[in-house]
Design a protein around this motif. Structure first.
Motif, PDB file in Angstrom:
ATOM      1  N   ASP A   1      50.396  23.170  36.656  1.00  0.00           N
ATOM      2  CA  ASP A   1      51.121  21.893  37.499  1.00  0.00           C
ATOM      3  C   ASP A   1      51.061  20.525  36.729  1.00  0.00           C
TER       4      ASP A   1
ATOM      5  N   ASP B   1      53.746  23.054  28.357  1.00  0.00           N
ATOM      6  CA  ASP B   1      53.783  24.297  29.301  1.00  0.00           C
ATOM      7  C   ASP B   1      54.191  23.803  30.534  1.00  0.00           C
ATOM      8  N   LYS B   2      55.500  24.275  30.867  1.00  0.00           N
ATOM      9  CA  LYS B   2      56.225  23.997  32.133  1.00  0.00           C
ATOM     10  C   LYS B   2      55.495  25.026  33.398  1.00  0.00           C
ATOM     11  N   ASN B   3      54.787  25.997  32.939  1.00  0.00           N
ATOM     12  CA  ASN B   3      54.019  26.919  34.089  1.00  0.00           C
ATOM     13  C   ASN B   3      52.799  26.174  34.766  1.00  0.00           C
TER      14      ASN B   3
ATOM     15  N   LYS C   1      54.462  18.586  37.235  1.00  0.00           N
ATOM     16  CA  LYS C   1      55.771  19.492  37.480  1.00  0.00           C
ATOM     17  C   LYS C   1      56.626  18.805  38.706  1.00  0.00           C
TER      18      LYS C   1
END
Length: 338
Positions: A127, A123-125, A175
């Motif tokens: 942090d 999940d790149k959304n 991230k």
């Protein structure tokens, strides 16, 4: 993407095998633990790895041979290798800060005493993503506490009352790992100590307090290499997975004389098996010779000589000599029992 691997510990629970070899370099199913871990993480991420940073301990133990093997691992994955040292063991958070020049941009931090099998989209959304595994006895682990959005709001170490069954396995995505660096610097500057050490969790808790979003990434398999019994079990499970993957596990240079191999097994280069049955779930390192023996569910490293053995749940190091009919054993490098 970067991968950062703190691996400065001596692996005292896996002695005598870690008296001469750092635990992350102990082979499981024919490949060192850290090599399998880093390769599996790279495969899960499914994107280019720019840099792999390794945080090692004392050069007297983590010598140039270790450094060269890790540099080759990184370059084989198309990444720049970076080597750092944690000369004073002050905890997980302190270890990460030893790699301070590499703490920028997206990164995965993975402690090199575990192996995984996983298949998911990161999940790149978020942090940060903390990888977890559902366990039957969460009170024995550090677990995550989730809100109704499945966001991690708390890390709880060995909870006495039920919090969740998702245990933290020691692999984290950030991230921007520079945010963790900032919080860990605060931990160091303010001497925030838990269990006598500077912990990564204290940096993560500060990130959560500042509103950073943490999600979970679940792995399907989590295999420990903490002590001899669980390392032998991990070897067994990994051999099963590799067999299903269709990986070639038995070298074409193996010499068989009245010998039988019950797969799955890993057998390295120039191994001699005479009047012997090996398997299932046995790993044997290069240049080892085994005669008049029956061996199953065991790990045997390189350049070792075994005769008259009946072994199950055994772990034998490099350059060892063993002659006898003990069954469940654990002997380290250069040991002689005859």
């Amino acid at each position: 993407m970067k991968i950062i691997v703190p691996m400065a510990g001596r692996g005292s629970r896996l002695r005598p095998h870690t008296l001469t070899i750092p635990k992350p370099l102990i082979p499981v199913a024919g490949k060192p633990i850290v090599h399998r871990l880093v390769t599996d993480i790279a495969n899960v991420l499914n994107e280019d790895i720019d840099e792999i940073a390794f945080i090692l301990g004392d050069p007297a133990f983590f010598g140039e041979d270790v450094v060269e093997s890790l540099k080759k691992l990184a370059t084989d994955l198309g990444a720049k290798p970076s080597i750092y040292r944690q000369l004073d063991p002050k905890g997980t958070g302190h270890a990460i800060m030893c790699a301070e020049p590499s703490l920028s941009g997206p990164a995965v931090i993975a402690y090199a005493d575990t192996l995984i099998r996983a298949d998911f989209d990161l999940d790149k959304n978020a942090d940060s993503v903390i990888w977890t595994k559902r366990v039957e006895n969460p009170s024995a682990y550090g677990v995550v506490n989730l809100n109704d959005k499945n966001e991690i709001i708390e890390l709880v170490e060995k909870p006495e009352t039920f919090v969740s069954d998702q245990a933290v396995i020691g692999i984290y995505y950030f991230k921007d790992v520079a945010v963790l660096k900032k919080e860990l610097q605060y931990v160091l500057d303010n001497n925030i100590i838990n269990g006598g050490e500077y912990q990564i969790n204290d940096g993560i808790k500060r990130m959560m307090a500042n509103g950073k979003i943490f999600k979970t990434g679940a792995v399907s398999e989590w295999m420990d290499c903490g002590n001899k019994n669980v390392t032998v079990e991990t070897n067994q499970r990994m051999l099963g997975f590799l067999e299903k993957d269709g990986e070639q596990l038995i070298s074409r240079t193996v010499k068989l004389e009245n010998a039988n191999i019950i797969e799955p097994c890993y057998i390295g280069e120039n191994v001699v098996l005479k009047d012997t049955t090996v398997g299932p779930f046995v790993s044997i390192g290069d240049n080892t010779e085994i005669k008049n023996s029956t061996i199953k569910n065991s790990l045997i490293q390189t350049n070792t000589r075994i005769t008259n053995a009946n072994l199950d749940n055994a772990m034998i190091g490099n350059h060892a000599i063993y002659n006898g009919n003990f069954e469940t054993i654990s002997i380290g490098d250069y040991s002689v029992l005859e």
